[in-house]
Motif scaffolding. Structure first.
Motif: not given
Length: 154
Positions: A8-12, A71-76, A78-82, A87-88
């Motif tokens: 449930s920890n999205k950052q991890a 990139w993984g942290i930023i991408f998740f 970006a997807i979570d907050r739309k 994302f770009t």
């Protein structure tokens, strides 16, 4: 599969996903570097190639591993907050850094390393802020690390 749960920890989760992609990218890159320098059975280093080819290639590989984590942290996020701007950013910097490594064939190592290090700095800063970091937390870390380390023995 019964009993399997997603964290449930999205950052991890984003950190682990980035670390996984980074380590796999690094493993393939290092295998290619080793194949280049192994000897006469492969296309090795040609005369005139810089002597620090291995150091430069290993540094670029290290940067790619760290970039994949960021990139993984930023991408998740970006997807979570739309957030399509983040994302770009991930997509465009990934393409930029991948394409800039093609300059290494022309022995423009300083240019490719400069661009890669700028992108690493920017991505690390964005990932740090997304993860809840601040200037105050950096100051707190710096002030704690300036104290001498004491260990109590039993």
């Amino acid at each position: 599969m019964p009993g399997t749960q997603m964290s449930s920890n999205k950052q991890a989760l984003s950190y682990v996903a980035g670390l996984g992609f980074g380590l796999m990218s690094g493993a393939f890159s290092l295998v290619n570097i080793l194949a280049e320098v192994i000897g006469p059975g492969t296309m090795g280093l040609h005369k005139g190639d810089p002597e620090d080819f291995c150091i430069i290639s290993s540094t670029i590989t290290m940067c790619f591993i760290f970039l994949h984590i960021c990139w993984g942290i930023i991408f998740f996020e970006a997807i979570d907050r739309k957030n399509y701007a983040m994302f770009t950013y991930v997509l465009s910097t990934h393409l930029l850094v991948s394409y800039v490594t093609m300059l290494n064939a022309s022995r423009l190592y300083w240019l490719s390393m400069s661009v890669i290090l700028v992108v690493v700095s920017m991505s690390a800063s964005v990932a740090f802020i997304i993860s809840g970091g601040s200037v105050g937390s950096l100051k707190a870390i710096a002030s704690k690390s300036s104290r001498p380390l004491t260990v109590q023995a039993d």
